[in-house]
Design an enzyme around this catalytic site. Structure first.
Site, PDB file in Angstrom:
ATOM      1  N   TYR A  15     -14.791   7.648   3.073  1.00 20.68           N
ATOM      2  CA  TYR A  15     -13.565   7.847   2.303  1.00 20.68           C
ATOM      3  C   TYR A  15     -13.763   8.721   1.071  1.00 20.68           C
ATOM      4  O   TYR A  15     -12.804   9.087   0.403  1.00 20.68           O
ATOM      5  CB  TYR A  15     -12.980   6.500   1.869  1.00 20.68           C
ATOM      6  CG  TYR A  15     -12.594   5.618   3.032  1.00 20.68           C
ATOM      7  CD1 TYR A  15     -11.504   5.947   3.844  1.00 20.68           C
ATOM      8  CD2 TYR A  15     -13.310   4.476   3.331  1.00 20.68           C
ATOM      9  CE1 TYR A  15     -11.148   5.155   4.921  1.00 20.68           C
ATOM     10  CE2 TYR A  15     -12.960   3.670   4.403  1.00 20.68           C
ATOM     11  CZ  TYR A  15     -11.880   4.010   5.192  1.00 20.68           C
ATOM     12  OH  TYR A  15     -11.531   3.232   6.260  1.00 20.68           O
ATOM     13  N   HIS A  20      -6.548   9.945  -0.285  1.00 22.16           N
ATOM     14  CA  HIS A  20      -6.209   8.561  -0.647  1.00 22.16           C
ATOM     15  C   HIS A  20      -7.106   8.041  -1.778  1.00 22.16           C
ATOM     16  O   HIS A  20      -6.770   7.067  -2.427  1.00 22.16           O
ATOM     17  CB  HIS A  20      -6.355   7.686   0.595  1.00 22.16           C
ATOM     18  CG  HIS A  20      -5.349   6.590   0.719  1.00 22.16           C
ATOM     19  ND1 HIS A  20      -4.085   6.624   0.174  1.00 22.16           N
ATOM     20  CD2 HIS A  20      -5.427   5.393   1.369  1.00 22.16           C
ATOM     21  CE1 HIS A  20      -3.434   5.506   0.470  1.00 22.16           C
ATOM     22  NE2 HIS A  20      -4.229   4.751   1.190  1.00 22.16           N
ATOM     23  N   TYR A  64     -10.854  -2.496  -0.900  1.00 20.00           N
ATOM     24  CA  TYR A  64     -10.084  -1.600  -0.045  1.00 20.00           C
ATOM     25  C   TYR A  64      -8.648  -1.571  -0.555  1.00 20.00           C
ATOM     26  O   TYR A  64      -8.180  -2.476  -1.245  1.00 20.00           O
ATOM     27  CB  TYR A  64     -10.153  -1.959   1.445  1.00 20.00           C
ATOM     28  CG  TYR A  64     -11.511  -1.654   2.037  1.00 20.00           C
ATOM     29  CD1 TYR A  64     -11.850  -0.361   2.397  1.00 20.00           C
ATOM     30  CD2 TYR A  64     -12.449  -2.658   2.202  1.00 20.00           C
ATOM     31  CE1 TYR A  64     -13.105  -0.069   2.924  1.00 20.00           C
ATOM     32  CE2 TYR A  64     -13.703  -2.378   2.729  1.00 20.00           C
ATOM     33  CZ  TYR A  64     -14.016  -1.088   3.081  1.00 20.00           C
ATOM     34  OH  TYR A  64     -15.261  -0.804   3.580  1.00 20.00           O
ATOM     35  N   ASN A  66      -5.592  -1.959   0.524  1.00 24.29           N
ATOM     36  CA  ASN A  66      -4.540  -2.935   0.804  1.00 24.29           C
ATOM     37  C   ASN A  66      -4.696  -4.250   0.061  1.00 24.29           C
ATOM     38  O   ASN A  66      -3.801  -5.091   0.115  1.00 24.29           O
ATOM     39  CB  ASN A  66      -4.453  -3.191   2.309  1.00 24.29           C
ATOM     40  CG  ASN A  66      -4.049  -1.948   3.073  1.00 24.29           C
ATOM     41  OD1 ASN A  66      -3.703  -0.922   2.493  1.00 24.29           O
ATOM     42  ND2 ASN A  66      -4.099  -2.032   4.376  1.00 24.29           N
ATOM     43  N   ASP A  91      -2.600   7.966  -5.473  1.00 26.20           N
ATOM     44  CA  ASP A  91      -2.140   9.156  -4.756  1.00 26.20           C
ATOM     45  C   ASP A  91      -0.665   9.007  -4.409  1.00 26.20           C
ATOM     46  O   ASP A  91      -0.179   7.896  -4.244  1.00 26.20           O
ATOM     47  CB  ASP A  91      -2.956   9.355  -3.469  1.00 26.20           C
ATOM     48  CG  ASP A  91      -2.858   8.187  -2.506  1.00 26.20           C
ATOM     49  OD1 ASP A  91      -2.263   8.358  -1.436  1.00 26.20           O
ATOM     50  OD2 ASP A  91      -3.367   7.095  -2.816  1.00 26.20           O
ATOM     51  N   ASN A 112       0.525   1.044   0.058  1.00 25.54           N
ATOM     52  CA  ASN A 112       0.024  -0.318   0.251  1.00 25.54           C
ATOM     53  C   ASN A 112      -0.769  -0.862  -0.929  1.00 25.54           C
ATOM     54  O   ASN A 112      -0.737  -2.059  -1.194  1.00 25.54           O
ATOM     55  CB  ASN A 112      -0.817  -0.404   1.532  1.00 25.54           C
ATOM     56  CG  ASN A 112       0.037  -0.272   2.778  1.00 25.54           C
ATOM     57  OD1 ASN A 112       1.210  -0.643   2.778  1.00 25.54           O
ATOM     58  ND2 ASN A 112      -0.535   0.277   3.831  1.00 25.54           N
TER      59      ASN A 112
END
Length: 187
Positions: A15, A20, A64, A66, A91, A112
């Site tokens: 990532y 993101h 993470y 979420n 973002d 999220n």
């Protein structure tokens, strides 16, 4: 006076430097400019920046995207930081690349990370700095787009936009949200 500055992103090498993860990118730049190193702790990596008598707790959640609210709530409670001193860097697909918008509250706009923070804190009344990542993707391609890397065109102005985001964070802590919004949201 303490502030919690949370940059949203996902942990893991796959990532790194994705759209993101722009929240992580901004906080990394802010820390690097002051020769700070993040240390892993509960719910995330943190660094503490001293700025003219203010203490900025920089947080990159390890939960993470979420589950970002768990990290925000934990560090707010641990450091006794009021909601008015919380800023989330996130973002935003609805803004063209590099557009920066500071808001004192608002909806999650389908994000999220923001959705979980609002659900966990029980309010949407926290400040967020939205970093535009654009929305140049085909129908059904949103996930690949946000988890993809920036284009060469985007990267040409990335350093300047990230530096401006860092200036907005500092201004938020030093001058307050109203003055900072008036100064930066026009650009």
């Amino acid at each position: 006076m303490k502030y919690l500055i949370t940059g949203l992103g996902n942990i893991g090498e796959e990532y790194r430097n994705t759209r993101h993860n722009i929240g992580f990118t901004v906080l990394d730049a802010l820390a690097k400019a002051s020769n700070l190193v993040f240390t892993d702790g509960r719910y995330g990596a943190t660094a503490t920046l001293s700025l003219k008598g203010r203490q900025l707790i920089l947080l990159k959640p390890s939960t993470y995207m979420n589950l970002s609210g768990n990290a925000v709530r934990y560090w707010m409670q641990k450091e006794n930081i009021p909601l008015g001193n919380v800023l989330v860097v996130v973002d935003d697909l609805a803004l063209p690349f590099g557009t920066l918008r500071l808001k004192g509250k608002g909806s999650d706009a389908g994000h999220n990370g923001l959705k979980h923070i609002a659900a966990t804190l029980g309010t949407q009344d926290y400040a967020r700095l939205r970093f535009g990542i654009g929305n140049d993707f085909p129908r059904g391609g949103q996930i690949d787009f946000v988890l993809g890397h920036f284009t060469d065109k985007d990267l040409k102005t990335m350093d300047e936009r990230v530096a401006t985001a860092c200036d907005i964070i500092k201004s938020f802590c030093l001058a307050g949200i109203s003055i900072t919004m008036n100064q930066y949201n026009k650009k």
